[in-house]
Design a protein around this motif. Structure first.
Motif, PDB file in Angstrom:
ATOM      1  N   ASP A  98      75.752 -66.063  39.009  1.00 25.11           N
ATOM      2  CA  ASP A  98      74.369 -65.796  38.326  1.00 25.11           C
ATOM      3  C   ASP A  98      73.621 -64.556  38.893  1.00 25.11           C
ATOM      4  O   ASP A  98      73.077 -63.929  38.144  1.00 25.11           O
ATOM      5  CB  ASP A  98      73.235 -66.970  38.646  1.00 25.11           C
ATOM      6  N   LYS A  99      73.690 -64.105  40.180  1.00 25.59           N
ATOM      7  CA  LYS A  99      73.294 -63.038  40.706  1.00 25.59           C
ATOM      8  C   LYS A  99      73.932 -61.627  40.093  1.00 25.59           C
ATOM      9  O   LYS A  99      73.342 -60.748  39.854  1.00 25.59           O
ATOM     10  CB  LYS A  99      73.347 -62.922  42.286  1.00 25.59           C
ATOM     11  N   LEU A 100      75.339 -61.755  39.813  1.00 27.01           N
ATOM     12  CA  LEU A 100      75.925 -60.762  39.355  1.00 27.01           C
ATOM     13  C   LEU A 100      75.417 -60.556  37.790  1.00 27.01           C
ATOM     14  O   LEU A 100      75.326 -59.391  37.379  1.00 27.01           O
ATOM     15  CB  LEU A 100      77.331 -60.869  39.180  1.00 27.01           C
ATOM     16  N   VAL A 101      75.158 -61.541  37.130  1.00 29.15           N
ATOM     17  CA  VAL A 101      74.940 -61.413  35.776  1.00 29.15           C
ATOM     18  C   VAL A 101      73.564 -60.949  35.545  1.00 29.15           C
ATOM     19  O   VAL A 101      73.177 -59.915  34.692  1.00 29.15           O
ATOM     20  CB  VAL A 101      74.818 -62.854  35.148  1.00 29.15           C
ATOM     21  N   LEU A 102      72.769 -61.145  36.772  1.00 26.59           N
ATOM     22  CA  LEU A 102      71.330 -60.560  36.704  1.00 26.59           C
ATOM     23  C   LEU A 102      71.431 -58.980  36.911  1.00 26.59           C
ATOM     24  O   LEU A 102      70.573 -58.087  36.512  1.00 26.59           O
ATOM     25  CB  LEU A 102      70.385 -61.132  37.740  1.00 26.59           C
ATOM     26  N   GLU A 103      72.441 -58.759  37.955  1.00 27.50           N
ATOM     27  CA  GLU A 103      72.438 -57.199  38.205  1.00 27.50           C
ATOM     28  C   GLU A 103      72.994 -56.447  36.904  1.00 27.50           C
ATOM     29  O   GLU A 103      72.782 -55.163  36.624  1.00 27.50           O
ATOM     30  CB  GLU A 103      73.426 -57.174  39.435  1.00 27.50           C
ATOM     31  N   ILE A 104      74.071 -57.073  36.058  1.00 28.70           N
ATOM     32  CA  ILE A 104      74.560 -56.434  35.148  1.00 28.70           C
ATOM     33  C   ILE A 104      73.333 -56.099  33.988  1.00 28.70           C
ATOM     34  O   ILE A 104      73.410 -55.262  33.583  1.00 28.70           O
ATOM     35  CB  ILE A 104      75.729 -57.307  34.276  1.00 28.70           C
TER      36      ILE A 104
END
Length: 206
Positions: free
Chosen positions: A185-191
């Motif tokens: 979820d954190k990586l998706v937000l960063e993307i």
């Protein structure tokens, strides 16, 4: 008593749970390696792309992405390749569609990990029921005499060990799934944030 003797006493349910534990561990290791931020959205390389865009050098950004392959660079290359007329809106639309496909690849295996965490204790319970059936079968067979102690012991072992193995597989799998899902979820937000940053730095384009 060795580990392998315990597995043999737990019957085919025990072997199934061991197989599931191996699959679960393989998924966790793969995701830990895959979810490293340096392979998804490297902060230093995002800054370099923003700097290139500040001088309106979109071609240089694309070349930079081709030379430095990571998930965000792959999304950006595909986005510019399918954008048509360059604009912030068109870029964001293309970026969003391609990012969804890439995120789906990152999610691959997560459903299986969650399934293992769910079914492992149920398989343990199934093993317990089967073990109890064996116990009652031995007791019933021994009504005319003394029940066979070895068969009785095997039934008890299967009833107890499968429950233990089911929990041993389920608990770490469930914890790992939740931790990995939070990281994803954190990586998706960063993307998503990176896509907005790139779009906002497309100078000269509406």
């Amino acid at each position: 008593m060795s580990f392998f003797s315990l597995i043999s006493k737990s019957g085919f349910i025990g072997y199934t749970l061991i197989l599931l534990s191996v699959v679960s561990l393989a998924i966790v290791i793969e995701k830990i390696v895959m979810f490293r931020s340096s392979k998804i959205v490297p902060k230093d390389r995002l800054k370099t792309m923003v700097m290139l865009l500040s001088t309106n050098k979109i071609g240089d950004v694309i070349e930079f992405c081709k030379r430095n392959r990571f998930l965000l660079s792959e999304i950006i290359i595909e986005a510019f390749r399918n954008i048509g007329e360059i604009s912030r809106v068109n870029f964001l639309n293309a970026f969003e569609v391609i990012a969804r496909k890439k995120v789906a690849e990152l999610e691959r295996g997560m459903t299986l990990l969650a399934t293992i965490a769910t079914i492992a204790p149920l398989l343990g319970l199934l093993g317990t029921v089967l073990g109890m059936v064996k116990i009652f079968g031995v007791l019933d067979a021994g009504t005319s005499g003394i029940a066979n102690p070895q068969q009785l012991s095997a039934g008890i072992a299967e009833a107890l060990l499968t429950t233990v193995f089911g929990l041993i597989v389920a608990v770490p799998s469930y914890v790992a799934y939740n931790l990995l899902q939070r990281k994803l979820d954190k990586l998706v937000l960063e993307i998503e944030q990176a896509g907005v940053i790139i779009a906002n730095n497309l100078k000269g384009f509406k």
